[in-house]
Design a protein around this motif. Structure first.
Motif, PDB file in Angstrom:
ATOM      1  N   LEU A 126       0.808  -1.247  -0.038  1.00 46.55           N
ATOM      2  CA  LEU A 126      -0.099  -0.115   0.017  1.00 46.55           C
ATOM      3  C   LEU A 126       0.983   1.161  -0.048  1.00 46.55           C
ATOM      4  N   ILE A 127       1.854   1.295   0.640  1.00 48.77           N
ATOM      5  CA  ILE A 127       3.001   2.376   0.631  1.00 48.77           C
ATOM      6  C   ILE A 127       3.320   2.674  -0.634  1.00 48.77           C
ATOM      7  N   VAL A 128       3.867   1.663  -1.489  1.00 50.68           N
ATOM      8  CA  VAL A 128       4.284   1.808  -2.827  1.00 50.68           C
ATOM      9  C   VAL A 128       3.144   2.126  -3.795  1.00 50.68           C
ATOM     10  N   ILE A 129       2.112   1.834  -3.574  1.00 46.94           N
ATOM     11  CA  ILE A 129       0.874   2.089  -4.310  1.00 46.94           C
ATOM     12  C   ILE A 129       0.460   3.461  -4.011  1.00 46.94           C
ATOM     13  N   PHE A 130       0.422   4.019  -2.961  1.00 47.36           N
ATOM     14  CA  PHE A 130       0.106   5.359  -2.653  1.00 47.36           C
ATOM     15  C   PHE A 130       1.104   6.400  -3.022  1.00 47.36           C
ATOM     16  N   LEU A 131       2.472   5.913  -3.096  1.00 50.03           N
ATOM     17  CA  LEU A 131       3.560   6.759  -3.650  1.00 50.03           C
ATOM     18  C   LEU A 131       3.453   6.965  -4.912  1.00 50.03           C
ATOM     19  N   PHE A 132       3.090   5.931  -5.765  1.00 52.11           N
ATOM     20  CA  PHE A 132       3.006   5.941  -7.212  1.00 52.11           C
ATOM     21  C   PHE A 132       1.883   6.831  -7.593  1.00 52.11           C
ATOM     22  N   VAL A 133       0.562   6.725  -6.716  1.00 51.96           N
ATOM     23  CA  VAL A 133      -0.437   7.671  -7.097  1.00 51.96           C
ATOM     24  C   VAL A 133      -0.192   9.074  -6.895  1.00 51.96           C
ATOM     25  N   ALA A 134       0.508   9.210  -5.743  1.00 48.46           N
ATOM     26  CA  ALA A 134       0.679  10.663  -5.195  1.00 48.46           C
ATOM     27  C   ALA A 134       1.705  11.458  -6.272  1.00 48.46           C
ATOM     28  N   VAL A 135       2.740  10.623  -6.747  1.00 56.60           N
ATOM     29  CA  VAL A 135       3.485  11.141  -7.539  1.00 56.60           C
ATOM     30  C   VAL A 135       2.827  11.397  -9.048  1.00 56.60           C
ATOM     31  N   ILE A 137      -0.036  11.993  -9.776  1.00 55.24           N
ATOM     32  CA  ILE A 137      -1.183  13.192  -9.790  1.00 55.24           C
ATOM     33  C   ILE A 137      -0.709  14.318 -10.564  1.00 55.24           C
ATOM     34  N   PHE A 138       0.540  14.577 -10.283  1.00 49.91           N
ATOM     35  CA  PHE A 138       1.425  15.667 -10.733  1.00 49.91           C
ATOM     36  C   PHE A 138       1.838  15.624 -12.292  1.00 49.91           C
ATOM     37  N   TYR A 139       1.473  14.598 -12.887  1.00 50.75           N
ATOM     38  CA  TYR A 139       1.722  14.162 -14.258  1.00 50.75           C
ATOM     39  C   TYR A 139       0.479  13.943 -14.883  1.00 50.75           C
ATOM     40  N   PHE A 140      -0.639  14.192 -14.631  1.00 48.76           N
ATOM     41  CA  PHE A 140      -1.943  13.976 -15.072  1.00 48.76           C
ATOM     42  C   PHE A 140      -2.195  14.699 -16.677  1.00 48.76           C
ATOM     43  N   ASP A 141      -2.289  14.086 -17.414  1.00 45.96           N
ATOM     44  CA  ASP A 141      -2.448  14.453 -18.925  1.00 45.96           C
ATOM     45  C   ASP A 141      -3.694  14.109 -19.554  1.00 45.96           C
ATOM     46  N   LEU A 142      -4.688  14.916 -19.543  1.00 44.08           N
ATOM     47  CA  LEU A 142      -5.999  14.471 -19.991  1.00 44.08           C
ATOM     48  C   LEU A 142      -5.883  14.105 -21.470  1.00 44.08           C
ATOM     49  N   SER A 143      -5.297  14.773 -22.428  1.00 47.30           N
ATOM     50  CA  SER A 143      -4.940  14.417 -23.745  1.00 47.30           C
ATOM     51  C   SER A 143      -4.772  12.844 -24.091  1.00 47.30           C
ATOM     52  N   VAL A 214      -5.800   5.455 -13.899  1.00 46.95           N
ATOM     53  CA  VAL A 214      -5.821   6.598 -14.310  1.00 46.95           C
ATOM     54  C   VAL A 214      -4.532   7.149 -14.401  1.00 46.95           C
ATOM     55  N   VAL A 215      -3.565   6.853 -13.481  1.00 43.45           N
ATOM     56  CA  VAL A 215      -2.271   7.359 -13.510  1.00 43.45           C
ATOM     57  C   VAL A 215      -1.507   6.865 -14.691  1.00 43.45           C
TER      58      VAL A 215
END
Length: 399
Positions: A126-135, A137-143, A214-215
């Motif tokens: 869970l620590i690894v998963i949430f680290l992946f998601v947290a980082v 979020i800053f690379y989110f690209d709707l295109s 999503v990420v």
């Protein structure tokens, strides 16, 4: 999922979550009425008699063995990313046997070590998963979500089959929930805690899977369709090569946790079948001084070893999903049969009358219709083997 339908994978996760939730609600209602070990087979046995109950229970045991085999194979495949020597078939087979022996030893001495290692695995991944998601979020690209559905799916008019294929993939990620009530007799207040656990597990996993997809799409876009380790590839693209290694380690920890959980619960199915109502020979359910079904444990891992030495990883996964629905459909039907049984406690009742159990049955039948003939034949063969075992056992008892 992306290879099947594209960015619409995020919708597939949500649809799968809803379908799994309606099935889990059926388990939750029945779990609130029973405290015995066994889960689906106990429900089917009480609702439809010995033969149906045995078939579901026997198949639940086979399903557990299939999942154990496929997860150990997946663990070794991921480990080969660090140690390419494991690609040698002899070393691979030896490593698989050593893992099975280790799991037998852990389970032989009871649940304390397995519980500690499983909790450690859950926290770590869970620590690894949430680290992946947290980082991420800053690379989110709707295109990267355009087009939402792959053009070839639209042009070939294959939307129906593509949705079914994508759902079949994600369903494997949910298959473990049906094993949660198996050890009910060992839990505190199972009639209250199992329904809560089932619903919260499905909801939590659904959110995690959705965020991961999503990420991954945001980072990899169309490259997601050709990536064998998409989360690792995505994290590597964000933070560099150390991110890839971290995710692979997280994957190994995650798979290891699944293996430990299943290695504990799967032998309990055979033990339950043997000790309650004598549906398997009684010696299979015999327990050691640590209260573990030692013979069921040995037989489970002997069969697991055979599958590991001869089975194909992707085939085992597909067979596991098929086998899951052999439990889901009788369980949903059992809700309709047992809901008004005055000999059972009322417990938790799913809102909406018959709607949820009927939806569970229909969604299961839809997903079964998407399997190829090979999986269907092998899956049904398991039921035939179960029937043969049942009637031989019945003749032995009658005589």
């Amino acid at each position: 999922m992306y290879a099947k339908i594209g960015a619409a994978s995020i919708a597939i996760v949500l649809v799968a979550s809803l379908l799994v939730l309606v099935i889990a609600l059926c388990y939750a209602e029945l779990a609130s009425k029973f405290t015995e070990n066994g889960a689906a087979w106990i429900y089917s046995y009480r609702a439809f008699g010995r033969f149906v109950g045995f078939e579901v229970g026997f198949y639940a045991w086979i399903l557990g063995i299939i999942i154990l085999s496929s997860e150990i194979a997946g663990f070794l495949t991921a480990l080969a990313g660090f140690f390419p020597e494991l690609k040698d078939s002899s070393l691979y087979d030896l490593s698989a046997m050593l893992i099975c022996i280790f799991l037998v030893i852990v389970n032989y001495f009871g649940i304390s070590l397995a519980k500690f290692l499983n909790n450690l695995s859950s926290i770590s991944k869970l620590i690894v998963i949430f680290l992946f998601v947290a980082v991420g979020i800053f690379y989110f690209d709707l295109s990267k979500f355009q087009p939402f559905v792959l053009p070839e799916v639209v042009s070939n008019d294959s939307f129906y089959s593509s949705v079914g294929a994508a759902l079949g993939v994600i369903f494997y990620a949910f298959t473990g929930f049906s094993f949660l009530p198996i050890a009910a007799a060992r839990m505190d207040n199972p009639q209250k805690n199992i329904p809560l656990a089932l619903i919260s597990v499905i909801m939590t996993c659904s959110v995690i899977y959705f965020l991961l997809v999503v990420v991954s799409i945001s980072i990899l876009g169309s490259n997601l369709a050709v990536s064998s380790l998409p989360v690792a590839d995505a994290f590597s693209k964000m933070v560099g090569s150390w991110g890839y290694n971290l995710i692979v380690i997280g994957m190994l920890i995650s798979i290891g946790g699944v293996i430990l959980a299943f290695s504990f619960s799967v032998p309990l199915i055979a033990s339950s079948l043997a000790l309650q109502h004598q549906l398997l020979p009684e010696f299979i359910g015999e327990k050691n001084k640590y209260n573990r079904p030692v013979n069921a444990l040995m037989i489970t891992f002997a069969l697991c070893s055979v599958l590991l030495l001869s089975g194909d990883y992707l085939f085992l996964i597909s067979l596991a999903v098929f086998a899951s629905f052999v439990q889901y459909i009788p369980t949903a039907l059992a809700v309709l049969k047992l809901r008004n049984d005055k000999n059972l406690p009322v417990g938790f009742v799913i809102p909406g009358g018959r709607t949820v159990p009927i939806l569970a049955i229909l969604s299961s039948l839809y997903l079964l219709s998407n399997f190829n003939m090979k999986i269907f034949i092998f899956g049904c063969a398991g039921l035939v083997v179960g029937a043969v075992v049942y009637f031989f056992q019945k003749i032995r008892i009658d005589n």
